[in-house]
Design a protein around this motif. Structure first.
Motif, PDB file in Angstrom:
ATOM      1  N   CYS A  25       0.864  -1.171   0.000  1.00 14.83           N
ATOM      2  CA  CYS A  25       0.000   0.000   0.000  1.00 14.83           C
ATOM      3  C   CYS A  25       0.906   1.228   0.000  1.00 14.83           C
ATOM      4  O   CYS A  25       2.120   1.100  -0.112  1.00 14.83           O
ATOM      5  N   HIS A  63       0.790  -6.766   1.150  1.00 17.55           N
ATOM      6  CA  HIS A  63      -0.335  -7.236   1.968  1.00 17.55           C
ATOM      7  C   HIS A  63      -0.839  -8.600   1.510  1.00 17.55           C
ATOM      8  O   HIS A  63      -1.024  -8.830   0.311  1.00 17.55           O
ATOM      9  N   CYS A  72      -1.250  -2.229   9.679  1.00 15.52           N
ATOM     10  CA  CYS A  72      -0.699  -1.173   8.831  1.00 15.52           C
ATOM     11  C   CYS A  72      -1.596   0.054   8.921  1.00 15.52           C
ATOM     12  O   CYS A  72      -2.800  -0.062   9.150  1.00 15.52           O
ATOM     13  N   CYS A 118      -2.814   1.746   6.729  1.00 12.71           N
ATOM     14  CA  CYS A 118      -3.847   1.806   5.676  1.00 12.71           C
ATOM     15  C   CYS A 118      -5.157   1.190   6.131  1.00 12.71           C
ATOM     16  O   CYS A 118      -6.162   1.293   5.427  1.00 12.71           O
TER      17      CYS A 118
END
Ligand SMILES: [Zn+2]
Length: 429
Positions: free
Chosen positions: A251, A258, A312, A314
């Protein structure tokens, strides 16, 4: 931005979800795969007893050699259901054939859809594909399908030809490029020679395939830095293979690819096929989920990676895969040091005088490994040899043998017949 719910779930919930899909997968293989149905009998595996991911480890691993020797026995569907045929390079020399059904192609499109979204994709993006769509290759078609699913634009230029690439950038104004990072170096060189201001082009990001961009601490490696210092674009690393039929994509935070738990089960194994401890690098071993044509169970990819579970920024909580440290088969024991070719590539990519290279490994008369670097340079000299050896000693403590060659000679070594990507490592052991 769309993130599948399971990719925001806790580690336990993800495990439960994957376990819920195990019985279906094992029954499917037992009923449809000539290879696995006899494999289960041969190893006394009662599939009804395999209920958890821990139980899964009771089934022996599948190796590349098994896949190569029994290639079509892995096929689970009638030939009439196959749409696309693909090959991968096998470790025993002969290529391995992979088959995709309509559902497999749809699964692949979904995989690239969530992967490109993960790498900041949106319907307003236009991707310039600098990879081949044909030559029995899966990736190009996969990217095209995923981008189409996002609703973004595509311009299929294919690999090579910097002039055509820049012509397409000027005409179509793409926002992103999809390519091997070493080709971005070629684009930078072309731009410099032709007075093109890279930072004034429409390109804002690059989805990089096939080669690592980062060191183990996720800082950019030499190749990544050489791009970043000349071209202000966001770099996204991805890791994928035909056998996995799944991509691990970074990302915007760039801290590993991921994991998409709805696509694949991943294990990290040691030399004895036992799980490595958390925090240790291991061989990426995969079990496909949702594959119809040729699903693989506990398939050892040969790639050694680290993995991480911290969430993470994100919003994804899924496991993240570090850069490929090396290939298991390519491990070299040299003068008491264990190393992998990527570490040497990283050093060579940093030396401007070295235009291209091939790393050759052979067994010497005392049974250990010798490394010979065949380096394409314009002006060979003793001083250059010493400078290169000093770089190696500083970075990996040892200095391989060096042989200077003409740049075109190395080019010939790098592209033997039928090769789709440059060969930089030749194993004569
Ligand atoms: Zn992330």
């Amino acid at each position: 931005m769309f993130i599948p719910e399971i990719e925001k779930a806790g580690r336990e919930e993800i495990t439960k979800y994957q376990e819920s899909r195990l019985p279906g997968l094992l029954n499917y293989l037992n009923e449809n795969s000539p290879f696995y149905s006899s494999f289960f009998v041969q190893h006394n595996i009662e599939i009804g007893k395999i209920k958890t991911l821990t139980d899964l480890a009771e089934i022996p691993v599948t190796t590349k050699e098994m896949l190569q020797k029994n290639n079509m026995d892995f096929l689970c569907v009638d030939r009439s259901k196959i749409i696309d045929y693909i090959t991968t390079s096998g470790t025993l020399g002969e290529p391995v054939t992979f088959t995709m059904t309509e559902n497999d192609l749809e699964r692949l499109a979904y995989n690239e859809y969530i992967s490109f979204l993960c790498a900041g994709g949106s319907p307003t993006d236009i991707y310039q594909l600098m990879v081949t769509m044909d030559r029995r290759f899966m990736a190009g078609l996969a990217y095209f399908s995923g981008i189409r699913k996002i609703g973004a634009g595509v311009v299929r230029v294919g690999p090579g030809n910097p002039e055509l690439q820049f012509d397409s950038i000027r005409r179509v104004q793409p926002t992103s490029i999809v390519t091997v990072p070493s080709f971005i170096i070629k684009l930078i060189e072309f731009a410099e020679e032709n007075k093109i201001d890279l930072n004034k082009t429409s390109i804002k990001k690059a989805i990089c395939i096939g080669e690592a961009l980062r060191n183990n601490d996720f800082s950019l490696n030499t190749l990544g830095n050489r791009i970043a210092e000349k071209w202000n674009i966001q770099l996204f690393s991805t890791y994928a293979s035909t056998e996995m039929g799944t991509a691990f994509t970074e990302c915007e935070y760039g801290i590993g690819g991921h994991h998409h738990p709805e696509m694949i089960i991943v294990e990290f194994l040691d030399d004895n096929d036992k799980p490595v401890k958390d925090g240790e690098p291991g061989e990426v071993t995969i079990t496909n989920l949702g594959v119809e044509g040729m699903p693989l169970l506990r398939f050892k990819t040969g790639d050694i990676c680290n993995h991480y579970y911290t969430p993470c920024k994100c919003g994804r909580t899924t496991m993240r895969l570090g850069p490929v440290i090396g290939r298991k088969k390519q491990m070299i024991k040299f003068k008491g040091t264990t190393l992998y070719p990527p570490a040497m590539c990283d050093i060579l990519n940093d030396i401007k005088e070295v235009k291209n290279y091939v790393i050759e490994v052979s067994t010497n008369n005392i049974g250990t490994d010798d490394i010979l670097l065949k380096l394409g340079v314009e002006v060979p000299s003793k001083e250059l040899e010493k400078m290169i050896k000093d770089h190696f000693r500083a970075r990996i403590r040892v200095a391989p043998f060096i042989q200077f060659e003409k740049v075109d000679e190395i080019q010939k070594l790098q592209f033997p017949n039928l090769s789709r990507k440059p060969v930089t490592f030749i194993d004569k052991r």
